[in-house]
Design an enzyme around this catalytic site. Sequence first.
Site, PDB file in Angstrom:
ATOM      1  NE  ARG A 229     -12.198  -1.526  -4.008  1.00 53.92           N
ATOM      2  CZ  ARG A 229     -12.017  -1.499  -2.683  1.00 53.92           C
ATOM      3  NH1 ARG A 229     -12.021  -2.615  -1.990  1.00 53.92           N
ATOM      4  NH2 ARG A 229     -11.837  -0.359  -2.064  1.00 53.92           N
TER       5      ARG A 229
ATOM      6  CB  ALA B 263     -13.146  11.192   9.138  1.00 53.95           C
TER       7      ALA B 263
ATOM      8  CB  SER C 122      -2.697   3.241   6.261  1.00 55.58           C
ATOM      9  OG  SER C 122      -2.484   3.143   4.874  1.00 55.58           O
TER      10      SER C 122
ATOM     11  CG  HIS D  98      -4.247   6.634  -5.558  1.00 57.39           C
ATOM     12  ND1 HIS D  98      -4.185   6.053  -4.312  1.00 57.39           N
ATOM     13  CD2 HIS D  98      -3.025   7.185  -5.753  1.00 57.39           C
ATOM     14  CE1 HIS D  98      -2.981   6.255  -3.780  1.00 57.39           C
ATOM     15  NE2 HIS D  98      -2.261   6.947  -4.634  1.00 57.39           N
TER      16      HIS D  98
END
Length: 249
Positions: free
Chosen positions: A72, A233, A191, A121
Amino acid sequence: MSHIFPPSLIETLQSARRVVVLTGAGISAESGIPTFREAQTGLWAKYDPMTLATPQAFRQNPRLVWEWYAWRRKLVSQARPNPGHYALVEMANHLPHFTLITQNVDNLHQIAGSSYVLELHGNIARSKCFAENVVISSWPETDELPPRCPHCGGLLRPDVVWFGESLPSEPLDGAFAAASTADLFFTIGTSGLVQPAASLPLLARQVGAILIEINPQTTPLTDQMDYHLSGPAGEILPQLVAAAWPPKG
Ligand code: APR
């Protein structure tokens, strides 16, 4: 696609004084970073991110979790901000008070030029010691995965918040303080399933803020919104900013 915005929304934006924006994985989707809850492809298709992003998973198989994050991290390092990220930089320039809160760990807001970002986060580019919880910025070259903390020999892990872990207090306090004085609150590309981030717009609502959601889907937060702008967006935000503050000349 060209979006038409309600005049009341444009007026609200133009006269807003304390604007707070909460972003989630959706704002980076158009930069090519897969959101957390969509199916993964390739090498990692058989793994559910929910079962990798936990301290338990790391204890059980630290190498697997480290390698997933390495994958990632590589995706993130190749990604560029998209027009949605840039539109938020522009929006901030027009407002007296602007607070950007993100659940993303990809640094794309900062790369786009947002100068102050509350990262709820963490940040995938950083690593920390699993045992001591301190950020480690360098360690000796090694084939061992995960590498070990140069101070205590404990395992290194990404500096991101996993399920079941608490959020870093400094950005969290800043986020709650901003939400509790907001007059306009945007929820973009999230979400709305993960707490405590999802409670921020509800707190803003309690103090009288107008709530706006930008998301191609509805979410558990949609019912609470004054405006739901349906679409990506990266399309909606630049158009919204241009409608509120038309470019001169
Ligand atoms: N523009 C806006 N929203 C989008 C776009 C887009 N182009 N593409 C997808 N979305 C929306 C989806 O409809 C979904 O509602 O973005 C949201 C992404 O949801 P999640 O993948 O659940 O991401 P997020 O809300 O950021 O997750 C919160 O949970 O997985 C953990 O720690 C991780 O920070 C993450 C947190």
